[in-house]
Design an enzyme around this catalytic site. Structure first.
Site, PDB file in Angstrom:
ATOM      1  N   ALA A  24       0.785  -0.867   0.196  1.00  0.00           N
ATOM      2  CA  ALA A  24      -0.014   0.052  -0.248  1.00  0.00           C
ATOM      3  C   ALA A  24       1.003   1.410   0.255  1.00  0.00           C
ATOM      4  O   ALA A  24       2.124   1.218   0.256  1.00  0.00           O
ATOM      5  CB  ALA A  24      -1.178   0.164   1.208  1.00  0.00           C
ATOM      6  N   GLY A  30       0.425  -4.980   0.554  1.00  0.00           N
ATOM      7  CA  GLY A  30      -0.531  -5.038  -0.257  1.00  0.00           C
ATOM      8  C   GLY A  30      -0.404  -5.753  -1.549  1.00  0.00           C
ATOM      9  O   GLY A  30      -1.373  -6.317  -1.640  1.00  0.00           O
ATOM     10  N   GLU A  82      -0.693  -9.001  -0.568  1.00  0.00           N
ATOM     11  CA  GLU A  82      -1.981  -9.489  -0.430  1.00  0.00           C
ATOM     12  C   GLU A  82      -2.795 -10.068  -1.723  1.00  0.00           C
ATOM     13  O   GLU A  82      -3.956 -10.498  -2.099  1.00  0.00           O
ATOM     14  CB  GLU A  82      -2.126  -8.150   0.715  1.00  0.00           C
ATOM     15  CG  GLU A  82      -1.616  -8.470   2.228  1.00  0.00           C
ATOM     16  CD  GLU A  82      -2.525  -6.747   2.692  1.00  0.00           C
ATOM     17  OE1 GLU A  82      -2.294  -6.462   2.306  1.00  0.00           O
ATOM     18  OE2 GLU A  82      -3.216  -7.728   3.890  1.00  0.00           O
ATOM     19  N   GLU A 112       4.691  -4.748   7.363  1.00  0.00           N
ATOM     20  CA  GLU A 112       4.099  -4.032   7.800  1.00  0.00           C
ATOM     21  C   GLU A 112       4.466  -3.872   9.230  1.00  0.00           C
ATOM     22  O   GLU A 112       4.274  -2.615   9.810  1.00  0.00           O
ATOM     23  CB  GLU A 112       2.752  -4.604   7.946  1.00  0.00           C
ATOM     24  CG  GLU A 112       1.780  -4.423   6.465  1.00  0.00           C
ATOM     25  CD  GLU A 112       2.099  -5.073   5.381  1.00  0.00           C
ATOM     26  OE1 GLU A 112       2.656  -6.971   6.404  1.00  0.00           O
ATOM     27  OE2 GLU A 112       0.953  -6.181   4.533  1.00  0.00           O
TER      28      GLU A 112
END
Ligand code: COA
Length: 261
Positions: free
Chosen positions: A67, A112, A115, A135
């Protein structure tokens, strides 16, 4: 398919190629890119021209490096929950899409990005790909389904290790762990492998493919009895013209021609 600011789209031979196109930011997923993915996958289900999807990243260095940290840096407790729920919803849409979706991981596949790749039905890596959920280095945890999908894909011990240490692993280790199906030397070859698998899938009965996706995904749904989902889906297949075609073709010693009906 419309044009998007952060994702390149191209349809060839029934395959929608999605390229996350923020190369100067390692293809990091900002809010806009995530929204574009949502709009795209809403259309994929209904668009008869699209039969399969390949997702990759622009350039040679990154699939998606997570992200966008510049956006994450200003979250608060209230919008953080929404941020995670929104991402989870979009990635579930990808996972539940009845058309095969393959990630071609051409470099950094982090946070992300990992993911997003795990929400796809399969992953094919280039030799330079690196996977991880870093993260914890930012004081947070995966929020787009990573704690769940990574655990299911590679098992609890290794998932805990990767998420707690934030370590990256290479493509070969990702393959050994079952995170990716194949490793190919270059992006071009990895795309070729994805196309080869898709061509095989597209020669099968489309309704059956959609039902395999539903049944496999039912493993994640705690209240759902996956065996019952399988039996129900099996019965629905038997109502289809493709079932008659598939069984007749076998008995008549000819190739089947499936229509998705
Ligand atoms: N969000 C926002 N920007 C990112 C990013 C991310 N997740 N990952 C990389 N970028 C940006 C960098 O800030 C840099 O931008 P700049 O040129 O404007 O400074 C650019 O992409 C290139 O990255 P850089 O770090 O210089 O490249 P590198 O080859 O040295 O390292 C990575 C590559 C992927 C190892 C490193 O960028 C990294 O660790 N990124 C963050 C990964 C992460 O923590 N993801 C989880 C987020 S929840």
């Amino acid at each position: 398919m419309a044009d998007f600011k952060n994702i390149l789209t191209d349809v060839k031979n029934g395959v929608l190629y999605l390229t996350v196109n923020r190369e100067d930011k390692m293809n990091a997923l900002n809010f806009d890119t995530l929204e574009e993915l949502k709009v795209i996958f809403e259309e994929v289900s209904d668009n008869k021209e699209i039969k399969a999807v390949i997702i990759t990243g622009s350039g040679e260095k990154a699939f998606v490096a997570g992200a966008d940290i510049s956006e994450i840096a200003s979250l608060n407790e209230v919008n953080a929950r929404k941020f995670a729920e929104n991402g989870q919803e979009i990635f579930s849409k990808i996972e539940n899409c009845h058309k095969p979706v393959i990630a071609v991981n051409n470099g950094y596949t982090l946070g992300g990005g990992c993911e997003l790749a795990m929400a796809c039905h399969m992953r094919i890596a280039t030799a330079n790909a690196k996977f991880g959920q870093p993260e914890v280095n930012l004081g947070i945890i995966p929020g787009y389904g990573g704690t769940q999908r990574l655990t299911i894909l590679i098992g609890r011990g290794k998932a805990n290790e990767l998420m707690m240490t934030g370590d990256m692993i290479g493509a070969e280790e990702a393959k050994t762990l079952g995170l990716v199906n194949y490793v190919l030397p270059t992006k071009e070859e990895a795309l070729g492998k994805a196309e080869e698998i898709i061509a095989k899938i597209l020669s099968k009965a489309p309704l059956a493919i959609g039902m395999i996706i539903d049944c496999v995904n039912s493993v994640y749904v705690p209240d759902e009895n996956g065996f019952q989902t399988e039996a129900n889906s099996f019965a629905r297949c038997v109502k289809s013209g493709d079932y008659k075609e598939g069984t007749s073709a076998f008995l008549e010693k000819r190739q089947p021609h499936f229509k998705g009906e």
